[in-house]
Every structure is written in structure tokens, then in C-alpha cells.
Write a protein that holds these residues in place. Structure first.
Motif, PDB file in Angstrom:
ATOM      1  N   ASP A 207       3.323   9.590 -36.988  1.00  6.88           N
ATOM      2  CA  ASP A 207       3.349   8.708 -38.154  1.00  6.88           C
ATOM      3  C   ASP A 207       4.269   7.518 -37.912  1.00  6.88           C
ATOM      4  OD1 ASP A 207       1.618  10.369 -39.533  1.00  6.88           O
ATOM      5  OD2 ASP A 207       3.236  11.522 -40.471  1.00  6.88           O
ATOM      6  N   ASN A 208       5.169   7.689 -36.948  1.00  6.57           N
ATOM      7  CA  ASN A 208       6.076   6.610 -36.553  1.00  6.57           C
ATOM      8  C   ASN A 208       5.900   6.382 -35.047  1.00  6.57           C
ATOM      9  OD1 ASN A 208       8.171   4.733 -36.341  1.00  6.57           O
ATOM     10  ND2 ASN A 208       9.743   6.322 -36.155  1.00  6.57           N
ATOM     11  N   PRO A 209       4.846   5.687 -34.640  1.00  2.00           N
ATOM     12  CA  PRO A 209       4.481   5.595 -33.216  1.00  2.00           C
ATOM     13  C   PRO A 209       5.557   4.993 -32.319  1.00  2.00           C
ATOM     14  CG  PRO A 209       2.693   4.808 -34.616  1.00  2.00           C
ATOM     15  CD  PRO A 209       3.888   4.970 -35.500  1.00  2.00           C
ATOM     16  N   THR A 210       6.445   4.186 -32.869  1.00  5.18           N
ATOM     17  CA  THR A 210       7.430   3.494 -32.029  1.00  5.18           C
ATOM     18  C   THR A 210       8.768   4.230 -31.937  1.00  5.18           C
ATOM     19  OG1 THR A 210       8.201   2.128 -33.881  1.00  5.18           O
ATOM     20  CG2 THR A 210       6.385   1.252 -32.542  1.00  5.18           C
ATOM     21  N   TRP A 211       8.808   5.521 -32.274  1.00  9.35           N
ATOM     22  CA  TRP A 211      10.097   6.218 -32.301  1.00  9.35           C
ATOM     23  C   TRP A 211      10.753   6.267 -30.928  1.00  9.35           C
ATOM     24  CZ3 TRP A 211      10.773  10.931 -29.675  1.00  9.35           C
ATOM     25  CH2 TRP A 211       9.613  11.622 -29.300  1.00  9.35           C
TER      26      TRP A 211
END
Length: 236
Positions: A207-211
Motif C-alpha cells: 500500500d506504500n510502494p516507496t517504503w
């Protein structure tokens, strides 16, 4: 190239791995430093666990993605000493997974056993009160009771275990940079390298692809961050 050495330029996308390894090793060292501060009261074992959990989250994603998108498409190469580059790399990944899982459990187990031993040494009233608290999540207990409930032997045990894990991680990153990255250079096109690096930095299923990318960027010095941005801005 050492993990703390300055990086002046990246000749191809896969060399972003130098930056990632630098950040991972820095975070590993930070976690070990936190352990040494528990006895002095500068931090709690819960701080150590949070740092270790983040470390393992990144490392496990990293090695799993490498197996699929980096070493997976490559052709094997035999070294002069008889070792097989890709087979060795996968074996090291498996060692990291196994050691990481064991250490993840050990940190929680050692902390919990320390709490129980201290509880049993108290009078009956405090004994019952704290045994009730032990039914709460381990991290919450540790955070509440603080360093006084953590036995020194457990802290030393955790320190040694994390130190040993860092040694394995360090050796793996060095081997990967020395033997695997040259294969990537030789066998992948620029576009293939770029997509491989994108997979390592962008989690398409999250849900947070750039983590991962955000974590790496945050922990780089400005000059290294600029190099990373020059590559990541080309992601499709």
C-alpha cells in the motif's frame, strides 16, 4: 569499496546496490549500538526490537527480490576456486533468512525469559501483578517495565547474536558486490538493470510502494542521495 566510503558516481543502475548496502550496514551498526545502551538506560530493549524488526523487514525483502529479479535471470559462473557464484549467493541468502528468523525469535524470547526470572524473584503481590502483565504483548511489557527488568546476561547474549548476524551480512554484501554485480553488468542491458533496481526499491504489492526507497533516501548523505535520485527518476 568499503560500506562507509564515499561514492562519487554510479556507472550503471545496478550500482545503486552500493548505496543500499551502505544504508543497511549503517542501520545494522545502529541496532548493535542500541543494545549496548540498554544497560546504561539510554534506551530500552523495545527500542532494539523496533530497530531490529525494521532491519529484518528490509533485508528479507531485499534478498527475496534479488533471488527473483537479479540472480534469477543470470547464467551461472564458476570461480577459479570451484565455487559457483549464483549458487553461493542463494545459499548466503538462505543463511541470512535462517539467522534473521532465529534472532528475531531470540530477542523476544530472551527479553521475555528475563522478565519472568525477575518476576519470580519478587514478593507474591508483585509477582502476581507482573505475571498478569506478561500476558500483554512482549514489546509493551518491555517498554513499560524498562531496563531494570532485563538481565545483563540476556543483553550480552542479544549483543553477541546481533554482532554475529552483522558479520554474515557484511560478508554477503562484499561477496555480492565482488562477484554477482559484475555478472549483472555483463548479462543485463541498461533497461534490465533499471527494472531490477526498481523492483529492489519499489514494492509494487505494498500500500506504500516507496517504503524501501524512502528509507534508503532518508539515510543517505546528500551526495549519495543525489546519485540515487538520478537513477530512480528513470523508473517507469
Amino acid at each position: 569499496m568499503g560500506f562507509h566510503d564515499p561514492i562519487k558516481t554510479l556507472e550503471s543502475p545496478i550500482e545503486v546496490m552500493y548505496l543500499m548496502h551502505k544504508v543497511f550496514m549503517s542501520h545494522s551498526d545502529h541496532t548493535l549500538e542500541l543494545v549496548s545502551k540498554v544497560e546504561t538506560g539510554e534506551c530500552s530493549i523495545a527500542d532494539v526490537k523496533r530497530s531490529f524488526d525494521l532491519w529484518i523487514k528490509h533485508l528479507l525483502y531485499h534478498v527475496q527480490t534479488e533471488d527473483i529479479y537479479m540472480t534469477g535471470p543470470l547464467k551461472e559462473k564458476k570461480l577459479q576456486d570451484g565455487r559457483m557464484v549464483l549458487k553461493e549467493n542463494v545459499s548466503e541468502h538462505n543463511d541470512l533468512r535462517e539467522m534473521g528468523a532465529d534472532l528475531f525469535a531470540k530477542i523476544g524470547k530472551d527479553a521475555r525469559e528475563s522478565l519472568i526470572e525477575d518476576v519470580l524473584a519478587l514478593d507474591d503481590q508483585n509477582h502476581e501483578e507482573l505475571l498478569d502483565q506478561l500476558r500483554i504483548a512482549d514489546s509493551a511489557i518491555i517498554e513499560t517495565l524498562g531496563k531494570q527488568t532485563i538481565l545483563r546476561r540476556s543483553i550480552r547474549h542479544i549483543y553477541r547474536s546481533i554482532f554475529d548476524f552483522i558479520v554474515v551480512e557484511f560478508d554477503h554484501f562484499e561477496n555480492e558486490e565482488s562477484f554477482v554485480l559484475p555478472l549483472v553488468h555483463d548479462q543485463m542491458s541498461y533497461a534490465e538493470e533499471l527494472e531490477c533496481v526498481r523492483k529492489l526499491l519499489i514494492d509494487d504489492d505494498s500500500d506504500n510502494p516507496t517504503w524501501i526507497l524512502d528509507f534508503v533516501r532518508k539515510n543517505l548523505v546528500d551526495s549519495d542521495r543525489k546519485l540515487l535520485d538520478e537513477i530512480s527518476e528513470n523508473f517507469q
